[in-house]
Design a protein around this motif. Structure first.
Motif, PDB file in Angstrom:
ATOM      1  N   ALA A 271       0.835  -1.208   0.000  1.00  0.00           N
ATOM      2  CA  ALA A 271       0.000   0.000   0.000  1.00  0.00           C
ATOM      3  C   ALA A 271       0.869   1.258   0.000  1.00  0.00           C
ATOM      4  CB  ALA A 271      -0.921   0.007   1.212  1.00  0.00           C
ATOM      5  N   LEU A 272       1.916   1.258   0.796  1.00  0.00           N
ATOM      6  CA  LEU A 272       2.776   2.425   0.872  1.00  0.00           C
ATOM      7  C   LEU A 272       3.559   2.617  -0.421  1.00  0.00           C
ATOM      8  CD1 LEU A 272       4.088   2.207   4.548  1.00  0.00           C
ATOM      9  CD2 LEU A 272       2.059   3.335   3.646  1.00  0.00           C
ATOM     10  N   ALA A 273       3.991   1.523  -1.023  1.00  0.00           N
ATOM     11  CA  ALA A 273       4.709   1.618  -2.293  1.00  0.00           C
ATOM     12  C   ALA A 273       3.803   2.192  -3.382  1.00  0.00           C
ATOM     13  CB  ALA A 273       5.239   0.249  -2.708  1.00  0.00           C
ATOM     14  N   ALA A 274       2.561   1.743  -3.393  1.00  0.00           N
ATOM     15  CA  ALA A 274       1.606   2.245  -4.390  1.00  0.00           C
ATOM     16  C   ALA A 274       1.312   3.724  -4.182  1.00  0.00           C
ATOM     17  CB  ALA A 274       0.309   1.440  -4.324  1.00  0.00           C
ATOM     18  N   ALA A 275       1.409   4.176  -2.927  1.00  0.00           N
ATOM     19  CA  ALA A 275       1.081   5.562  -2.626  1.00  0.00           C
ATOM     20  C   ALA A 275       2.227   6.523  -2.895  1.00  0.00           C
ATOM     21  CB  ALA A 275       0.653   5.683  -1.163  1.00  0.00           C
ATOM     22  N   LEU A 276       3.462   6.101  -2.681  1.00  0.00           N
ATOM     23  CA  LEU A 276       4.563   7.052  -2.770  1.00  0.00           C
ATOM     24  C   LEU A 276       5.699   6.618  -3.697  1.00  0.00           C
ATOM     25  CD1 LEU A 276       4.897   9.838  -1.496  1.00  0.00           C
ATOM     26  CD2 LEU A 276       6.313   8.821   0.277  1.00  0.00           C
ATOM     27  N   ASP A 277       5.943   5.318  -3.812  1.00  0.00           N
ATOM     28  CA  ASP A 277       7.074   4.869  -4.627  1.00  0.00           C
ATOM     29  C   ASP A 277       6.755   4.841  -6.117  1.00  0.00           C
ATOM     30  OD1 ASP A 277       8.517   4.600  -2.318  1.00  0.00           O
ATOM     31  OD2 ASP A 277       8.208   2.441  -2.134  1.00  0.00           O
ATOM     32  N   HIS A 278       5.579   4.339  -6.464  1.00  0.00           N
ATOM     33  CA  HIS A 278       5.169   4.347  -7.875  1.00  0.00           C
ATOM     34  C   HIS A 278       3.675   4.658  -7.966  1.00  0.00           C
ATOM     35  CE1 HIS A 278       3.909   0.228  -6.852  1.00  0.00           C
ATOM     36  NE2 HIS A 278       5.152   0.012  -6.453  1.00  0.00           N
ATOM     37  N   PRO A 279       3.308   5.885  -7.602  1.00  0.00           N
ATOM     38  CA  PRO A 279       1.887   6.243  -7.527  1.00  0.00           C
ATOM     39  C   PRO A 279       1.294   6.620  -8.877  1.00  0.00           C
ATOM     40  CG  PRO A 279       3.224   8.130  -6.954  1.00  0.00           C
ATOM     41  CD  PRO A 279       4.186   6.989  -7.178  1.00  0.00           C
ATOM     42  N   ALA A 280      -0.020   6.502  -8.947  1.00  0.00           N
ATOM     43  CA  ALA A 280      -0.751   7.143 -10.032  1.00  0.00           C
ATOM     44  C   ALA A 280      -0.756   8.639  -9.735  1.00  0.00           C
ATOM     45  CB  ALA A 280      -2.171   6.598 -10.107  1.00  0.00           C
TER      46      ALA A 280
ATOM     47  N   LEU B  80      -9.631   7.276  -6.641  1.00  0.00           N
ATOM     48  CA  LEU B  80      -8.535   7.748  -5.798  1.00  0.00           C
ATOM     49  C   LEU B  80      -7.978   6.602  -4.969  1.00  0.00           C
ATOM     50  CD1 LEU B  80      -7.093  10.416  -4.698  1.00  0.00           C
ATOM     51  CD2 LEU B  80      -8.760  10.298  -2.822  1.00  0.00           C
ATOM     52  N   LEU B  81      -6.644   6.531  -4.868  1.00  0.00           N
ATOM     53  CA  LEU B  81      -5.985   5.666  -3.892  1.00  0.00           C
ATOM     54  C   LEU B  81      -5.672   6.531  -2.686  1.00  0.00           C
ATOM     55  CD1 LEU B  81      -4.512   2.917  -3.192  1.00  0.00           C
ATOM     56  CD2 LEU B  81      -2.434   4.067  -3.963  1.00  0.00           C
ATOM     57  N   SER B  82      -6.227   6.196  -1.535  1.00  0.00           N
ATOM     58  CA  SER B  82      -6.066   7.026  -0.336  1.00  0.00           C
ATOM     59  C   SER B  82      -5.411   6.220   0.778  1.00  0.00           C
ATOM     60  CB  SER B  82      -7.427   7.561   0.130  1.00  0.00           C
ATOM     61  OG  SER B  82      -8.358   6.498   0.292  1.00  0.00           O
ATOM     62  N   VAL B  83      -4.300   6.734   1.292  1.00  0.00           N
ATOM     63  CA  VAL B  83      -3.564   6.088   2.380  1.00  0.00           C
ATOM     64  C   VAL B  83      -3.399   7.102   3.505  1.00  0.00           C
ATOM     65  CG1 VAL B  83      -1.382   5.035   3.083  1.00  0.00           C
ATOM     66  CG2 VAL B  83      -2.339   4.533   0.826  1.00  0.00           C
ATOM     67  N   ALA B  84      -3.769   6.717   4.716  1.00  0.00           N
ATOM     68  CA  ALA B  84      -3.674   7.623   5.861  1.00  0.00           C
ATOM     69  C   ALA B  84      -3.003   6.918   7.019  1.00  0.00           C
ATOM     70  CB  ALA B  84      -5.067   8.102   6.271  1.00  0.00           C
TER      71      ALA B  84
ATOM     72  N   ALA C 209     -13.389   5.832   8.118  1.00  0.00           N
ATOM     73  CA  ALA C 209     -12.086   5.170   8.184  1.00  0.00           C
ATOM     74  C   ALA C 209     -12.029   3.924   7.303  1.00  0.00           C
ATOM     75  CB  ALA C 209     -11.750   4.813   9.630  1.00  0.00           C
ATOM     76  N   GLU C 210     -13.086   3.142   7.308  1.00  0.00           N
ATOM     77  CA  GLU C 210     -13.083   1.888   6.552  1.00  0.00           C
ATOM     78  C   GLU C 210     -13.208   2.104   5.053  1.00  0.00           C
ATOM     79  OE1 GLU C 210     -12.270  -0.754   8.216  1.00  0.00           O
ATOM     80  OE2 GLU C 210     -12.308   0.500  10.018  1.00  0.00           O
ATOM     81  N   GLN C 211     -13.465   3.329   4.646  1.00  0.00           N
ATOM     82  CA  GLN C 211     -13.645   3.605   3.216  1.00  0.00           C
ATOM     83  C   GLN C 211     -12.367   4.097   2.537  1.00  0.00           C
ATOM     84  OE1 GLN C 211     -17.337   5.926   2.547  1.00  0.00           O
ATOM     85  NE2 GLN C 211     -17.925   5.298   4.610  1.00  0.00           N
ATOM     86  N   PHE C 212     -11.299   4.307   3.313  1.00  0.00           N
ATOM     87  CA  PHE C 212     -10.015   4.662   2.714  1.00  0.00           C
ATOM     88  C   PHE C 212      -9.368   3.409   2.139  1.00  0.00           C
ATOM     89  CE2 PHE C 212     -10.727   8.703   4.297  1.00  0.00           C
ATOM     90  CZ  PHE C 212      -9.641   9.556   4.139  1.00  0.00           C
ATOM     91  N   SER C 213      -8.478   3.578   1.175  1.00  0.00           N
ATOM     92  CA  SER C 213      -7.814   2.424   0.561  1.00  0.00           C
ATOM     93  C   SER C 213      -6.994   1.664   1.594  1.00  0.00           C
ATOM     94  CB  SER C 213      -6.894   2.874  -0.581  1.00  0.00           C
ATOM     95  OG  SER C 213      -7.597   3.599  -1.547  1.00  0.00           O
ATOM     96  N   TYR C 214      -6.272   2.399   2.444  1.00  0.00           N
ATOM     97  CA  TYR C 214      -5.461   1.737   3.468  1.00  0.00           C
ATOM     98  C   TYR C 214      -5.226   2.690   4.629  1.00  0.00           C
ATOM     99  CZ  TYR C 214      -2.145  -1.312   5.712  1.00  0.00           C
ATOM    100  OH  TYR C 214      -1.549  -2.136   6.619  1.00  0.00           O
ATOM    101  N   LEU C 215      -5.369   2.163   5.837  1.00  0.00           N
ATOM    102  CA  LEU C 215      -5.068   2.916   7.051  1.00  0.00           C
ATOM    103  C   LEU C 215      -3.876   2.258   7.739  1.00  0.00           C
ATOM    104  CD1 LEU C 215      -8.572   3.573   8.666  1.00  0.00           C
ATOM    105  CD2 LEU C 215      -7.261   5.065   7.161  1.00  0.00           C
ATOM    106  N   SER C 216      -2.822   3.013   7.952  1.00  0.00           N
ATOM    107  CA  SER C 216      -1.657   2.490   8.646  1.00  0.00           C
ATOM    108  C   SER C 216      -1.767   2.793  10.137  1.00  0.00           C
ATOM    109  CB  SER C 216      -0.375   3.116   8.092  1.00  0.00           C
ATOM    110  OG  SER C 216       0.740   2.719   8.866  1.00  0.00           O
ATOM    111  N   THR C 217      -1.642   1.753  10.958  1.00  0.00           N
ATOM    112  CA  THR C 217      -1.640   1.930  12.417  1.00  0.00           C
ATOM    113  C   THR C 217      -0.215   1.988  12.946  1.00  0.00           C
ATOM    114  OG1 THR C 217      -1.735  -0.470  12.781  1.00  0.00           O
ATOM    115  CG2 THR C 217      -3.839   0.708  12.653  1.00  0.00           C
ATOM    116  N   ALA C 218       0.752   2.201  12.049  1.00  0.00           N
ATOM    117  CA  ALA C 218       2.158   2.031  12.410  1.00  0.00           C
ATOM    118  C   ALA C 218       2.779   3.197  13.160  1.00  0.00           C
ATOM    119  CB  ALA C 218       2.977   1.749  11.148  1.00  0.00           C
ATOM    120  N   GLY C 219       2.152   4.352  13.210  1.00  0.00           N
ATOM    121  CA  GLY C 219       2.687   5.456  13.992  1.00  0.00           C
ATOM    122  C   GLY C 219       4.057   5.907  13.525  1.00  0.00           C
TER     123      GLY C 219
END
Length: 395
Positions: free
Chosen positions: A177-186, A347-351, A366-376
């Protein structure tokens, strides 16, 4: 970003050391949020179904390198069993005779939780001897704790170099999810960064302006940028010492072709409390003695309009003081707009980030976003462009 996954592994009878994040909120012996346990279950179920002996290890709290009953994982192990719907064994130590005996008693398909790794000083010291003692319990290592991947600790880094190491399904999902959002995003790719202080997010802002097409700066951070531009912000929270840094970030963003988006209007009040008298004002009309506490409706409308052209969005930090009504309005309105475009496949949405997740749950989307990171912390360091030791060890 390359990493090994569980695909194609033969696991029957293998002892698998699974690094999880069992650092869940506990109050009076009761777990108040089981999200991290629920997210872990797909990996445990898969390993167990393939006949592995699943040995779960994790830190819990800050016991300062020695045993402390207040930080025992025993109640968490019991809760994990409830979430899985099956028995989960518990070992009174994570290394040594107690751990060895518990592992030896584990049948194929069984699940065991080891006691808190931070009961040993060697964990946070990334001590080779402690890592070897953990490795001696298993045949291979699986890391499913992205939230601890920014720490070079024995159970997240050193042990991964002593055993064949793989990403669990939660780790895999997060990294993809993170790679799709920042490494090779649309593209266009946008980021929203809120929060109180520019000083705590300098590295993050510096990395993002080289990666994104548009950067929305909100929260009290925006006040520092506004003040640095000579705009009067009343008595609003800001960092005068960061004015030069704000101007440098703005100049670097312009050079990189990144549009910085600041508020054009604001919700203000003379005191910060729930439901005080408020005023909607243009951003250059903030009265002396007043506080900027949320984006105004024109700023929100502008962001919703911009949103229609974005393909990917990364969000960290609320737009205003969302915990205190009515200053949750802008965050809620934009969150719902993001959720609507995400649900429509536009939209691909990562928060990520604790306040961000709380705000999205508050908005009911919250459940409607593409991915939610709980990683802090790991999510923030990823946004900063840092190499995460726990991820690098899986490559």
């Amino acid at each position: 970003m390359s990493f090994r996954t569980l695909d194609g592994l033969t696991l029957a009878g293998k002892r698998v050391l699974l690094r999880a994040d069992l650092n869940v909120p506990l109050h009076d012996g009761r777990i108040t949020d089981r999200t991290r346990l629920e997210r872990l279950t797909p990996t445990i179920r898969e390993l167990a179904a393939k006949g592995a002996r699943v040995i779960v290890c994790s830190h819990f709290g800050r016991p300062k390198g020695k045993p402390d009953p207040a930080f025992s994982l025993a109640p968490v192990a019991a809760a994990l069993g409830e979430v899985l719907g099956r028995p989960v064994a518990f070992a009174a130590d994570c290394i040594g005779p107690a751990a060895q005996a518990a592992v030896a008693a584990l049948a194929p398909g069984g699940v065991l939780v080891l006691e808190n790794t931070r009961f040993h000083a060697g964990e946070e010291a990334n001590d080779p001897a402690f890592a070897q003692a953990l490795a001696d319990l298993a045949d291979l290592y699986v890391n499913d704790a992205f939230s601890a991947a920014h720490r070079a600790h024995a159970s997240t880094a050193a042990v991964a170099h002593l055993l064949p190491a793989y990403a669990g399904r939660l780790m895999q999902r997060e990294l993809e999810a993170l790679a799709a959002a920042l490494d090779h995003p649309a593209r266009p790719l946008a980021a929203i960064v809120g929060g109180a202080k520019v000083s705590t997010k300098l590295a993050l802002l510096g990395n993002l302006i080289t990666r994104v097409n548009a950067l929305v700066i909100a929260g009290a951070m925006a006040n520092t940028f506004l003040a640095a531009n000579g705009i009067a912000i009343g008595s609003s929270l800001e960092e005068p010492s960061m004015h030069d840094a704000a101007r440098q970030i703005a100049a670097a963003a312009k050079a990189a072709g990144c549009e910085i988006i600041l508020p054009i209007d604001a919700v203000t009040a003379t005191e910060f409390r729930a439901n005080p008298p408020t005023q909607m004002v243009a951003i250059d009309a903030v009265a002396p003695g007043t506080l900027i506490l949320d984006l105004g409706p024109a700023s929100v409308a502008r962001l919703v309009e911009k949103l229609a052209g974005w393909k990917t969005l990364v969000w960290n930090g609320p737009l205003g003081a969302f915990e205190t009504p009515p200053f949750d309005a802008a965050t809620t309105a934009l969150a719902r707009a993001v959720a609507e475009r995400t649900a429509a496949g536009q939209l691909l949405s990562v928060a990520g980030g604790g306040d961000t997740l709380a705000a999205l749950h508050h908005a009911g989307v919250a459940e409607q976003f593409s991915y939610l990171s709980t990683a802090g912390g790991a999510f923030l360091e990823w946004l900063e462009g840092k190499t995460l030791p726990g991820v690098a060890a899986l490559g």
